[in-house]
Scaffold this motif. Structure first.
Motif, PDB file in Angstrom:
ATOM      1  N   LEU A  62       2.689 -69.715-161.344  1.00 50.80           N
ATOM      2  CA  LEU A  62       2.142 -69.945-160.015  1.00 50.80           C
ATOM      3  C   LEU A  62       1.805 -68.628-159.358  1.00 50.80           C
ATOM      4  CD1 LEU A  62       4.644 -72.681-158.792  1.00 50.80           C
ATOM      5  CD2 LEU A  62       2.347 -73.018-159.730  1.00 50.80           C
ATOM      6  N   ALA A  63       0.910 -68.665-158.367  1.00 50.40           N
ATOM      7  CA  ALA A  63       0.557 -67.465-157.624  1.00 50.40           C
ATOM      8  C   ALA A  63       1.779 -66.954-156.862  1.00 50.40           C
ATOM      9  CB  ALA A  63      -0.577 -67.779-156.646  1.00 50.40           C
ATOM     10  N   ALA A  64       1.847 -65.624-156.709  1.00 50.28           N
ATOM     11  CA  ALA A  64       2.961 -65.020-155.984  1.00 50.28           C
ATOM     12  C   ALA A  64       2.935 -65.498-154.530  1.00 50.28           C
ATOM     13  CB  ALA A  64       2.850 -63.505-156.033  1.00 50.28           C
ATOM     14  N   PRO A  65       4.089 -65.688-153.914  1.00 52.36           N
ATOM     15  CA  PRO A  65       4.137 -66.126-152.515  1.00 52.36           C
ATOM     16  C   PRO A  65       3.527 -65.085-151.583  1.00 52.36           C
ATOM     17  CG  PRO A  65       6.306 -65.454-153.294  1.00 52.36           C
ATOM     18  CD  PRO A  65       5.422 -65.509-154.494  1.00 52.36           C
ATOM     19  N   ARG A  71       9.429 -64.108-146.319  1.00 50.76           N
ATOM     20  CA  ARG A  71      10.077 -63.015-147.035  1.00 50.76           C
ATOM     21  C   ARG A  71      10.162 -63.361-148.521  1.00 50.76           C
ATOM     22  NH1 ARG A  71      13.780 -62.395-142.205  1.00 50.76           N
ATOM     23  NH2 ARG A  71      13.271 -60.337-141.329  1.00 50.76           N
ATOM     24  N   VAL A  72       9.788 -62.400-149.356  1.00 50.46           N
ATOM     25  CA  VAL A  72       9.792 -62.618-150.798  1.00 50.46           C
ATOM     26  C   VAL A  72      10.465 -61.430-151.477  1.00 50.46           C
ATOM     27  CG1 VAL A  72       7.634 -63.924-150.646  1.00 50.46           C
ATOM     28  CG2 VAL A  72       7.569 -61.488-151.217  1.00 50.46           C
ATOM     29  N   HIS A  76       7.243 -58.682-155.812  1.00 50.12           N
ATOM     30  CA  HIS A  76       5.959 -59.354-155.608  1.00 50.12           C
ATOM     31  C   HIS A  76       5.072 -58.620-154.596  1.00 50.12           C
ATOM     32  CE1 HIS A  76       7.267 -62.723-157.968  1.00 50.12           C
ATOM     33  NE2 HIS A  76       8.253 -63.034-157.144  1.00 50.12           N
ATOM     34  N   ILE A  77       5.536 -57.503-154.052  1.00 49.87           N
ATOM     35  CA  ILE A  77       4.810 -56.850-152.964  1.00 49.87           C
ATOM     36  C   ILE A  77       4.373 -55.448-153.376  1.00 49.87           C
ATOM     37  CG2 ILE A  77       4.805 -56.426-150.480  1.00 49.87           C
ATOM     38  CD1 ILE A  77       7.432 -57.926-150.267  1.00 49.87           C
ATOM     39  N   ARG A  78       3.202 -55.061-152.894  1.00 49.40           N
ATOM     40  CA  ARG A  78       2.716 -53.690-153.024  1.00 49.40           C
ATOM     41  C   ARG A  78       2.341 -53.191-151.638  1.00 49.40           C
ATOM     42  NH1 ARG A  78      -1.480 -52.487-157.639  1.00 49.40           N
ATOM     43  NH2 ARG A  78      -0.772 -50.422-157.006  1.00 49.40           N
ATOM     44  N   LEU A 154      11.775 -59.503-148.466  1.00 48.65           N
ATOM     45  CA  LEU A 154      11.135 -58.754-147.394  1.00 48.65           C
ATOM     46  C   LEU A 154       9.786 -59.356-147.037  1.00 48.65           C
ATOM     47  CD1 LEU A 154      11.662 -55.130-148.786  1.00 48.65           C
ATOM     48  CD2 LEU A 154      12.965 -56.179-146.912  1.00 48.65           C
ATOM     49  N   PHE A 155       9.403 -59.184-145.781  1.00 48.76           N
ATOM     50  CA  PHE A 155       8.019 -59.404-145.377  1.00 48.76           C
ATOM     51  C   PHE A 155       7.186 -58.207-145.843  1.00 48.76           C
ATOM     52  CE2 PHE A 155       9.806 -62.078-141.809  1.00 48.76           C
ATOM     53  CZ  PHE A 155       9.186 -63.266-142.192  1.00 48.76           C
ATOM     54  N   GLN A 156       5.874 -58.392-145.873  1.00 48.03           N
ATOM     55  CA  GLN A 156       4.975 -57.298-146.229  1.00 48.03           C
ATOM     56  C   GLN A 156       5.203 -56.083-145.341  1.00 48.03           C
ATOM     57  OE1 GLN A 156       2.123 -57.019-148.660  1.00 48.03           O
ATOM     58  NE2 GLN A 156       2.695 -54.941-148.057  1.00 48.03           N
TER      59      GLN A 156
END
Length: 243
Positions: A62-65, A71-72, A76-78, A154-156
């Motif tokens: 599935l696509a990343a949240p 918060r993920v 999954h975050i850049r 975390l949030f972006q």
């Protein structure tokens, strides 16, 4: 406010981003074929999952949240494009290799020159190479943040603030022995305390006004997703926001 070099650097950054998003016609065609293939796979899963082997179904991911809304896990975050522009404002942009306050050869957006860069003080680089250095250094900072927070979601904007911190002070300075309260707040999952611990105002044991302002901006990013520079200052020719 942005100096001329920062404005030009940001324009180069945006141009590169658009080129990557759109790609060449051949790349666009490959992406379209990949999308069609994925759609067919999804349709096959929905209509004939009972005949698809389990070892094939498990590879459909599935696509990343969306970290902007929930918060993920940090993997999954850049770093966001907004943070990259803020970093250029804070660090300034220098195309000629110089020595920083500690005497280290530096260039671009606060990039510490490495032996493999084959650069010496006084050498000049292009905006494109400065962008390459920024992306390399950001990848290093992102990996350091993932090690720092572990499984804490975390949030972006929270991830961005922590990336700014590591980019600014280095991974060593956020280690448990150097920043025990920050690490304790992360371990406790206390986001308010994490925000409090993002304030760094000393360098080499001395108070630095510019670090105080940058810390306030970093805290605003973490708490409120507010990336704008709150200062109204006259910038130098390199576009540095600190005073």
């Amino acid at each position: 406010m942005r100096g001329q070099m920062v404005r030009e650097f940001v324009m180069k950054m945006r141009t590169r981003r658009k080129a990557r998003q759109h790609g060449t016609p051949r790349r666009r065609m490959r992406r379209r074929k990949a999308a069609l293939a994925m759609s067919a796979a999804v349709m096959g899963l929905s209509t004939g999952a009972q005949v698809m082997p389990a070892d094939q179904r498990q590879h459909l991911t599935l696509a990343a949240p969306d970290a902007s809304t929930t918060r993920v896990n940090a993997r999954h975050i850049r770093a966001s494009e907004t943070l990259k522009e803020a970093l250029a404002e804070e660090e300034g942009v220098r195309l000629t290799v110089y020595r920083d306050a500690a005497g280290y050869p530096t260039v671009g957006v606060g990039h510490l020159v490495q032996p493999e860069d084959r650069l010496s003080v006084g050498d000049r680089i292009s905006y494109d190479r400065a962008l390459d250095f920024l992306e390399q250094d950001l990848a290093t900072a992102e990996a350091a943040v993932r090690r720092l927070v572990g499984a804490l979601p975390l949030f972006q904007h929270e991830f961005d603030a922590l990336v700014d911190l590591v980019y600014n002070v280095g991974e060593g300075n956020v280690a448990p022995d150097q920043s025990p309260q920050l690490n304790d707040a992360i371990g406790s999952g206390d986001y308010d305390r994490i925000a409090e611990e993002l304030h760094y105002s000393h360098a080499a044991g001395r108070y630095a006004r510019g670090l105080r302002f940058r810390s306030e901006r970093r805290q605003s990013i973490f708490m409120d997703a507010a990336y704008d520079d709150p200062r109204a200052v006259e910038l130098g020719p390199d576009g540095r926001a600190a005073v």
